[in-house]
Write a protein that holds these residues in place. Sequence first.
Motif, PDB file in Angstrom:
ATOM      1  N   ALA A  35       8.009 -10.585  -8.204  1.00  0.00           N
ATOM      2  CA  ALA A  35       7.953  -9.305  -7.205  1.00  0.00           C
ATOM      3  C   ALA A  35       7.444 -10.046  -5.799  1.00  0.00           C
ATOM      4  O   ALA A  35       6.684 -10.865  -5.608  1.00  0.00           O
ATOM      5  CB  ALA A  35       6.887  -8.563  -7.545  1.00  0.00           C
ATOM      6  N   ASP A  36       8.367  -9.537  -4.789  1.00  0.00           N
ATOM      7  CA  ASP A  36       7.916  -9.738  -3.621  1.00  0.00           C
ATOM      8  C   ASP A  36       7.353  -8.527  -2.751  1.00  0.00           C
ATOM      9  O   ASP A  36       7.894  -7.558  -2.487  1.00  0.00           O
ATOM     10  CB  ASP A  36       9.351 -10.064  -2.619  1.00  0.00           C
ATOM     11  N   PRO A  37       5.695  -8.540  -2.668  1.00  0.00           N
ATOM     12  CA  PRO A  37       5.202  -7.432  -1.987  1.00  0.00           C
ATOM     13  C   PRO A  37       5.600  -7.158  -0.761  1.00  0.00           C
ATOM     14  O   PRO A  37       5.532  -5.939  -0.052  1.00  0.00           O
ATOM     15  CB  PRO A  37       3.706  -7.890  -2.052  1.00  0.00           C
ATOM     16  N   PHE A  38       6.197  -8.089  -0.044  1.00  0.00           N
ATOM     17  CA  PHE A  38       6.978  -7.648   1.418  1.00  0.00           C
ATOM     18  C   PHE A  38       7.933  -6.871   1.198  1.00  0.00           C
ATOM     19  O   PHE A  38       8.498  -6.368   2.480  1.00  0.00           O
ATOM     20  CB  PHE A  38       6.693  -9.131   2.227  1.00  0.00           C
ATOM     21  N   ALA A  39       8.661  -6.848   0.112  1.00  0.00           N
ATOM     22  CA  ALA A  39       9.963  -6.241  -0.080  1.00  0.00           C
ATOM     23  C   ALA A  39       9.567  -4.868  -0.346  1.00  0.00           C
ATOM     24  O   ALA A  39      10.579  -4.172  -0.336  1.00  0.00           O
ATOM     25  CB  ALA A  39      10.916  -6.937  -1.073  1.00  0.00           C
ATOM     26  N   GLN A  40       8.576  -4.427  -0.489  1.00  0.00           N
ATOM     27  CA  GLN A  40       8.206  -3.075  -0.780  1.00  0.00           C
ATOM     28  C   GLN A  40       8.489  -2.170   0.479  1.00  0.00           C
ATOM     29  O   GLN A  40       8.407  -2.627   1.702  1.00  0.00           O
ATOM     30  CB  GLN A  40       6.822  -2.896  -1.167  1.00  0.00           C
ATOM     31  N   PRO A  41       9.162  -0.976   0.142  1.00  0.00           N
ATOM     32  CA  PRO A  41       9.118  -0.147   1.588  1.00  0.00           C
ATOM     33  C   PRO A  41       7.773   0.352   2.180  1.00  0.00           C
ATOM     34  O   PRO A  41       6.777   0.229   1.331  1.00  0.00           O
ATOM     35  CB  PRO A  41       9.982   1.247   0.813  1.00  0.00           C
ATOM     36  N   ALA A  42       8.107   0.124   3.472  1.00  0.00           N
ATOM     37  CA  ALA A  42       6.815   0.581   4.198  1.00  0.00           C
ATOM     38  C   ALA A  42       6.286   1.873   4.002  1.00  0.00           C
ATOM     39  O   ALA A  42       7.152   2.876   3.633  1.00  0.00           O
ATOM     40  CB  ALA A  42       6.970   0.727   5.830  1.00  0.00           C
ATOM     41  N   PRO A  43       4.954   2.106   3.651  1.00  0.00           N
ATOM     42  CA  PRO A  43       4.426   3.433   3.541  1.00  0.00           C
ATOM     43  C   PRO A  43       4.815   4.379   4.670  1.00  0.00           C
ATOM     44  O   PRO A  43       4.782   4.192   5.684  1.00  0.00           O
ATOM     45  CB  PRO A  43       2.897   3.212   3.315  1.00  0.00           C
ATOM     46  N   ASP A  44       4.931   5.770   4.329  1.00  0.00           N
ATOM     47  CA  ASP A  44       5.125   6.896   5.302  1.00  0.00           C
ATOM     48  C   ASP A  44       3.865   7.000   6.160  1.00  0.00           C
ATOM     49  O   ASP A  44       2.964   7.359   5.657  1.00  0.00           O
ATOM     50  CB  ASP A  44       5.641   8.078   4.616  1.00  0.00           C
ATOM     51  N   PRO A  45       3.791   6.732   7.315  1.00  0.00           N
ATOM     52  CA  PRO A  45       2.643   6.949   8.309  1.00  0.00           C
ATOM     53  C   PRO A  45       2.371   8.338   8.201  1.00  0.00           C
ATOM     54  O   PRO A  45       1.037   8.785   8.449  1.00  0.00           O
ATOM     55  CB  PRO A  45       3.128   6.519   9.570  1.00  0.00           C
ATOM     56  N   ASN A  46       3.207   9.463   8.041  1.00  0.00           N
ATOM     57  CA  ASN A  46       2.683  10.724   8.065  1.00  0.00           C
ATOM     58  C   ASN A  46       2.106  11.371   6.632  1.00  0.00           C
ATOM     59  O   ASN A  46       1.816  12.685   6.732  1.00  0.00           O
ATOM     60  CB  ASN A  46       4.192  11.665   8.388  1.00  0.00           C
ATOM     61  N   ALA A  47       2.299  10.631   5.641  1.00  0.00           N
ATOM     62  CA  ALA A  47       1.941  10.861   4.312  1.00  0.00           C
ATOM     63  C   ALA A  47       0.506  11.039   4.190  1.00  0.00           C
ATOM     64  O   ALA A  47      -0.327  10.262   4.810  1.00  0.00           O
ATOM     65  CB  ALA A  47       2.565  10.181   3.433  1.00  0.00           C
ATOM     66  N   GLU A  48      -0.181  11.983   3.357  1.00  0.00           N
ATOM     67  CA  GLU A  48      -1.518  12.081   3.144  1.00  0.00           C
ATOM     68  C   GLU A  48      -2.044  10.864   2.455  1.00  0.00           C
ATOM     69  O   GLU A  48      -1.233  10.313   1.468  1.00  0.00           O
ATOM     70  CB  GLU A  48      -1.932  13.240   2.304  1.00  0.00           C
ATOM     71  N   PRO A  49      -3.281  10.425   2.727  1.00  0.00           N
ATOM     72  CA  PRO A  49      -3.637   9.188   2.023  1.00  0.00           C
ATOM     73  C   PRO A  49      -3.930   9.588   0.470  1.00  0.00           C
ATOM     74  O   PRO A  49      -4.183  10.745   0.050  1.00  0.00           O
ATOM     75  CB  PRO A  49      -5.176   8.987   2.731  1.00  0.00           C
ATOM     76  N   VAL A  50      -3.641   8.600  -0.321  1.00  0.00           N
ATOM     77  CA  VAL A  50      -3.712   8.767  -1.724  1.00  0.00           C
ATOM     78  C   VAL A  50      -5.176   8.825  -2.090  1.00  0.00           C
ATOM     79  O   VAL A  50      -6.070   8.055  -1.675  1.00  0.00           O
ATOM     80  CB  VAL A  50      -3.126   7.489  -2.528  1.00  0.00           C
ATOM     81  N   LYS A  51      -5.166  10.004  -3.169  1.00  0.00           N
ATOM     82  CA  LYS A  51      -6.820  10.165  -3.492  1.00  0.00           C
ATOM     83  C   LYS A  51      -6.738   9.604  -5.290  1.00  0.00           C
ATOM     84  O   LYS A  51      -5.981   9.937  -5.635  1.00  0.00           O
ATOM     85  CB  LYS A  51      -6.880  11.599  -3.465  1.00  0.00           C
TER      86      LYS A  51
END
Length: 456
Positions: A287-303
């Motif tokens: 797995a390449d951690p840098f290949a993961q999609p960038a998180p949505d800046p408008n999404a609510e933080p994960v609880k």
Amino acid sequence: MIAQIAFVLVLATGIFLFAKRIREIRRNIGIGRKEDRTDRSSERWKTMISVALGQSKMVKRPVSGFLHLLVYVGFVLINIEVLEIIIDGITGQHRIFAHLGLGAAYNFLIACFEVLALGVLVSCVIFLIRRNVLRIKRFHLKEMTSWPKSDANIILVAEIVLMFALFSMNATDSILQERAAELLSAGQALPESLSHYINAGSFPISSWLKPLYNGMSTEGLIATERFMWWFHIIGILAFLVYVPYSKHFHIIMAFPNTYYSKLEPKGQMTNMEAVTNEVKLMLDPSADPFAQPAPDPNAEPVKFGAKDVQDLTWKQLFDSYTCTECGRCSSVCPANQTGKILSPRKIMMDTRDRLEEVGKNLGADGKPQDDGKSLLHDYISEEELWACTTCNACTEACPVNIDPVGIIVDLRRHLIMEESKSPESITAMFNNMENNGAPWAFPAADRGKWIDELNA
């Protein structure tokens, strides 16, 4: 005609108030997180038929189970007579089903309803004795304060009064039928006030009350029969409005709640998707951690876990409204039985009470507003949560398949993963796992030394 209009207004008011309360409860449950419980439909139907309809878990305690079964069957079947009363009220008829040519079948049905009504009355009296005279322990734990105690007694007394009203209505009706028959046999015309009272129905239980009313005039009997008729139907409509505010809402909620039961093994816990994905990423060497999609800046933080009711799933909130407050869960909880503060019943009651509070404080967008309080800390303490052994004895004992352990685990997750709070013994285990790869306080290189001690 005036009586019919009055009846329709009373009926419409009762249905409107009931529907209004149902909308409030549905809105409150909708505050919870989404969860898919639509899989394995055939298994879900079997669970509902067995547990809710068949009362399979109730009868594991034979005395209370049998009495509850009497009330349950009586409640369901007597509603057929209530349907007749409603149709009579709307149409202005009297015992309209008797005019359908049912004959002996109608008499048999009315007799069965009376026997069932007697079973309901006797069961309610015994339930009152168990609660208030014998004082069964599970009905008097610390969470059973004034309102929960009163709620149970109010319903039991109301059912006794309603059954007495039904018997009195039938007893006076029976006497009026006899008097109308006597006039007809004597060749006299029936006065209009007696024209409704045709020979219909069999009253094996109500006949015991006839000596109380035999001495009354015909006018007095008609007034008493009409009063009992109105009292009975208004009482039932009042019961309908009251039930969604009461623990007796399980009469309705038990069926969908058992359908949406957790079908996995009781001890199987759900994994949080965000954590699962991180672990899979760590364990995958390709797995390449840098290949993961960038998180949505408008999404609510994960609880992580749950702090308040909006962090729980809709099913967990549904459970809280279904709770019967019977206390079977707490009576088998090893923590509660050894004197610890935890009571699974209180967990469910606190969740429902907090949900009601949050539901009254929703914003224009339908989302909860911050009132400075939360389910965790303000309603349920850390001591309660850590007393749970997650043995699932409570979920096994619950007659409507409620899962208090799921709520407890989610609140614990919040404590550890959001607040970094845990009992000292658990903190020490976490540290050992991180440093030594095992729960014990010595390094991996020393794990085999006990063998040397045996050889010595």
